[in-house]
Write a protein that holds these residues in place. Structure first.
Motif, mmCIF file in Angstrom:
data_model
loop_
_atom_site.group_PDB
_atom_site.id
_atom_site.type_symbol
_atom_site.label_atom_id
_atom_site.label_comp_id
_atom_site.label_asym_id
_atom_site.label_seq_id
_atom_site.Cartn_x
_atom_site.Cartn_y
_atom_site.Cartn_z
ATOM 1 N N ILE B 251 47.278 10.310 8.666
ATOM 2 C CA ILE B 251 47.867 9.524 7.583
ATOM 3 C C ILE B 251 47.287 8.117 7.609
ATOM 4 O O ILE B 251 47.017 7.528 6.557
ATOM 5 N N VAL B 254 43.832 8.039 5.857
ATOM 6 C CA VAL B 254 43.926 8.082 4.393
ATOM 7 C C VAL B 254 44.480 6.757 3.877
ATOM 8 O O VAL B 254 44.000 6.193 2.888
ATOM 9 N N VAL B 258 42.996 4.005 1.122
ATOM 10 C CA VAL B 258 43.772 3.657 -0.064
ATOM 11 C C VAL B 258 44.005 2.154 -0.127
ATOM 12 O O VAL B 258 43.768 1.512 -1.156
ATOM 13 N N VAL B 264 40.068 7.408 -4.110
ATOM 14 C CA VAL B 264 40.190 8.659 -3.366
ATOM 15 C C VAL B 264 39.694 9.825 -4.219
ATOM 16 O O VAL B 264 39.856 10.974 -3.863
ATOM 17 N N ARG B 265 39.104 9.510 -5.374
ATOM 18 C CA ARG B 265 38.539 10.570 -6.198
ATOM 19 C C ARG B 265 37.063 10.802 -5.882
ATOM 20 O O ARG B 265 36.423 11.659 -6.443
ATOM 21 N N GLY B 303 55.331 5.715 4.095
ATOM 22 C CA GLY B 303 55.049 6.683 3.028
ATOM 23 C C GLY B 303 55.097 6.030 1.659
ATOM 24 O O GLY B 303 54.231 6.248 0.816
ATOM 25 N N THR B 304 56.120 5.170 1.454
ATOM 26 C CA THR B 304 56.270 4.512 0.157
ATOM 27 C C THR B 304 55.100 3.575 -0.109
ATOM 28 O O THR B 304 54.576 3.526 -1.232
ATOM 29 N N ILE B 306 52.031 3.790 0.971
ATOM 30 C CA ILE B 306 50.825 4.550 0.633
ATOM 31 C C ILE B 306 50.861 4.989 -0.828
ATOM 32 O O ILE B 306 49.902 4.805 -1.581
ATOM 33 N N ILE B 307 52.002 5.567 -1.253
ATOM 34 C CA ILE B 307 52.082 6.047 -2.630
ATOM 35 C C ILE B 307 51.989 4.878 -3.610
ATOM 36 O O ILE B 307 51.264 4.938 -4.611
ATOM 37 N N VAL B 310 48.352 3.473 -3.744
ATOM 38 C CA VAL B 310 47.404 4.372 -4.394
ATOM 39 C C VAL B 310 47.624 4.356 -5.904
ATOM 40 O O VAL B 310 46.679 4.401 -6.689
ATOM 41 N N VAL B 311 48.888 4.242 -6.326
ATOM 42 C CA VAL B 311 49.166 4.176 -7.761
ATOM 43 C C VAL B 311 48.582 2.886 -8.343
ATOM 44 O O VAL B 311 47.924 2.898 -9.392
ATOM 45 N N MET B 314 44.705 3.124 -8.407
ATOM 46 C CA MET B 314 44.225 4.047 -9.422
ATOM 47 C C MET B 314 44.456 3.511 -10.822
ATOM 48 O O MET B 314 43.674 3.747 -11.717
ATOM 49 N N ARG B 315 45.564 2.789 -11.012
ATOM 50 C CA ARG B 315 45.830 2.212 -12.325
ATOM 51 C C ARG B 315 44.774 1.183 -12.676
ATOM 52 O O ARG B 315 44.318 1.085 -13.798
ATOM 53 N N ARG B 318 41.420 2.738 -14.084
ATOM 54 C CA ARG B 318 41.320 3.600 -15.262
ATOM 55 C C ARG B 318 40.624 2.923 -16.419
ATOM 56 O O ARG B 318 40.623 1.714 -16.504
#
Lengths: 337, 318
Positions: B251, B254, B258, B264-265, B303-304, B306-307, B310-311, B314-315, B318
């Protein structure tokens, strides 16, 4: 994961002719025959090694512990169906196990609310994956820590008890065949009907197989993915509930090892990792076979340490066999032509 | 035939991407100092050593991720432990054949990586499944080798792992040298170009005569090698090899990518940003530990984060 980089070749073909067609109902698949054969072999070996298991009582005792794996694998199958991977499924099942061995025992409504919350959490993961184009593996890996953290907060050390009604629910005596078989068959039939016969099931399968066709047919990929994650969350709930009924205690770490096995089960069950193909009956057979495999190894006095290696090897062997068969097929077809 | 979804993106990463994780690291250092009372350089240096283990495996993970197509190396924690175990057993806990033992450990790591790569380019297993299978096979070997207890490592390795000069350890030096080597390989030769091409579009890379299969296998071998380096160094630092010593590093690897802001794509790589991502992750863990929060709460926060990160990343892309 079709949204990551290259689309599969068939998707590219489909985009060339954008027309609102009906989605195809059937896709070619090897079917669940490999899994069925594996199950028969493992069951026969079990029967030969321990003749006492060939009875309603013996089979019931052997098959009961397989129930959580069956439903966890069906949940993983739904996630893989839409082209994603769930790396947190073990801890997710463990968390529902904790909820149902603590809150559900004292207050049925609180327990039910927590189980619904779990479904909503899965929907939220689906929303993050779809809306922000984040690989599902990162989201589910991050989420696995949240499941673990919540589980440890609710129940820091193994404990809790199953409600009396839950404990008896899976230990009933049913006509002709043991009760776990009825539950597994119900899971397989329900998934088969939902994904292969229901009109929305075709839509779910299309997302993993041919996203362009799905969008051309006027369906929303967002709602489709949310639906798939909700279904997976519900199956995780069932898996966690069954874990509690089998183990009658709460332990967030006990289910952690489920994650790898579900991948092995899904591929041996005849599904495609790239999504689009599901064989619920094959997945159920493979789950039972893997569960019995662990028993067979212990009957043969093999150290428990070998379990994980055997599971890894069966997975590699199953995929290797598929690869060889496809290679032979292509070879003979090219000779005919 | 049209390749609608296949488009080449700009390879050009924002050169300043490493600034954000560096800033986050410094901020977390200040928070940690605030909790423990007083700015301490030693606190930073202690965490730098821990961050080096994360940085080594995270850079390997980042190269795998850069290959695209949803590639991740999930075997890292087990390869780390396996390399440390094999090298410990080979040395037999004495210094006489220490160098041989280290080389054997590194070879084991590369072999595990080659097995990963072979499963991916041969039967076409998705990398996630291939590396999980390898990882669990490695884990079985670990259990069979260690009999559930720890493996003793050579005293020379321990004194190397724990040697410190005013808080700056030899581990940091070793990690810097190894990572500089990786940076050279990625930046100077064709490898880095091939890797990015592969990650952006496999069909386009194949059409451009990129040796796709060789690049994929090489990438997994590098990741296995870096995991082995981290595992062997960690066994020296910790004074022995333990069956679960690698557990937290999957973890973390990763998360470091991030937080470092690399996609991560796939299709891009940024070694500096990932290294600072690793220091950020290590300092976050240190702050959580200093705050004396319950272990469950620490997991939830990690965990929170990381999520959430990453959001955000990634935003922004775009």
């Amino acid at each position: 994961m079709t949204m990551l980089g290259t689309p599969p070749a068939d998707l590219v073909d489909a985009t060339a002719v954008p027309r609102p067609t009906k989605l195809k109902r059937r896709l070619p698949s090897s079917g669940g025959w490999t899994a069925g054969a594996l199950l028969v072999v493992v069951a026969v070996v079990t029967g030969v090694l321990r003749p006492a298991t060939v009875s309603s009582m013996g089979a019931s005792l052997l098959l009961g512990p397989a129930l959580p794996l069956v439903f966890a694998s069906l949940a993983q199958m739904v996630i893989i169906l839409v082209g994603d991977f769930d790396l947190g499924i073990g801890y997710a099942v463990g968390l529902v196990n904790v909820f149902t061995a603590t809150a559900l025992t004292t207050d049925v409504w609180l327990g039910a609310a927590l189980m619904i919350a779990m479904v909503l959490a899965y929907v939220a993961m689906g929303a993050i994956v779809e809306l922000f184009h984040v690989p599902a593996i990162v989201v589910t890996l991050g989420a696995s820590f949240i499941w673990l953290g919540v589980g440890l907060t609710v129940q820091p050390t193994p404990g809790g008890t199953a409600a009396g009604w839950l404990e008896t629910a899976t230990n009933g005596t049913w006509p002709v065949i043991p009760e776990p078989v009825y539950i597994m068959a119900a899971g397989a039939l329900a998934s088969w009907w939902l994904l292969r016969r229901w009109r929305y099931g075709v839509v779910l399968r299309a997302l993993g197989n041919n996203r362009a066709a799905l969008e051309n047919s006027g369906w929303s990929p967002v709602w489709t993915r949310l639906g798939a994650y909700a279904l997976a969350g519900a199956l995780v709930d069932i898996a966690g509930l069954l874990t509690t009924s089998v183990t009658t205690s709460a332990d967030i770490n006990a289910s952690a090892t489920l994650t790898l096995i579900t991948f092995a089960v899904v591929v041996v069950g005849g599904c495609r990792f790239q999504g689009g193909i599901v064989v619920p009956a094959g997945v159920v057979c493979a789950a039972v076979a893997f569960s019995l495999l662990a028993s067979v190894l212990s009957f043969m006095n093999v150290t428990a340490a070998w379990n994980t290696a055997v599971e890894g090897l069966v997975l590699v062997a199953a995929v290797g066999a598929k690869w060889l068969i496809e290679g032979f097929r292509r070879y003979f077809r090219s000779r005919e032509a | 035939m049209k390749f609608e979804s296949v488009s080449l993106q700009r390879v050009n990463l924002s050169k300043l991407r490493w600034v954000f994780p560096l800033g986050a690291s410094l901020l977390l250092w200040m928070v940690a100092s605030g909790i423990s009372g007083g700015v301490s350089v030693n606190l930073l240096l202690d965490n730098l050593t821990v961050a080096c283990f994360v940085a080594l495996v995270a850079v390997g993970q980042m190269l795998v991720v850069a290959a695209g197509d949803g590639s991740f190396d999930l075997s890292i924690p087990y390869v780390m432990t396996l390399a440390a175990y094999v090298s410990g057993k080979t040395s037999g806990g004495v210094n006489t054949h220490l160098l041989v033992a280290i080389v054997v450990g590194l070879v084991v790591g590369m072999a595990a990586g080659a097995f990963n790569g072979a499963l991916v380019v041969g039967p076409g297993l998705p990398p996630i499944v291939a590396t999980l299978a390898t990882g669990y096979i490695a884990y079985t070997i670990i259990l069979l080798m260690g009999n559930g207890s720890q493996v003793i490592v050579a005293p020379g390795l321990i004194s190397f792992g724990q040697h410190s000069w005013h808080g700056l350890t030899l581990v940091v030096l070793a990690a810097v040298i190894v990572l500089a080597g990786v940076a050279l390989l990625r930046g100077q030769g064709r490898y880095g170009m091939y890797l990015h091409a592969l990650g952006q579009s496999r069909p386009a890379a194949a059409l451009a005569n990129v040796p796709v299969k060789r690049v994929i296998v090489l990438t997994f071998v590098i990741s296995g090698l870096l995991a082995a380096v981290a595992g062997i160094l960690l066994s020296g630092f910790a004074g022995g090899a333990f069956a679960d010593m690698g557990d937290t590093y999957l973890i973390a690897s990763v998360a470091a990518i991030v937080v470092g802001g690399t996609s991560v794509r796939g299709g891009e790589s940024a070694i500096g940003a990932t290294v600072f991502g690793a220091t950020t992750i290590s300092l976050l863990a240190a702050v959580l530990e200093l705050s004396r929060a319950a272990i469950g709460v620490q997991d939830i926060v990690q965990g929170t984060v990381i999520i959430a990160v990453v959001v955000l990343v990634m935003r922004g892309q775009r």
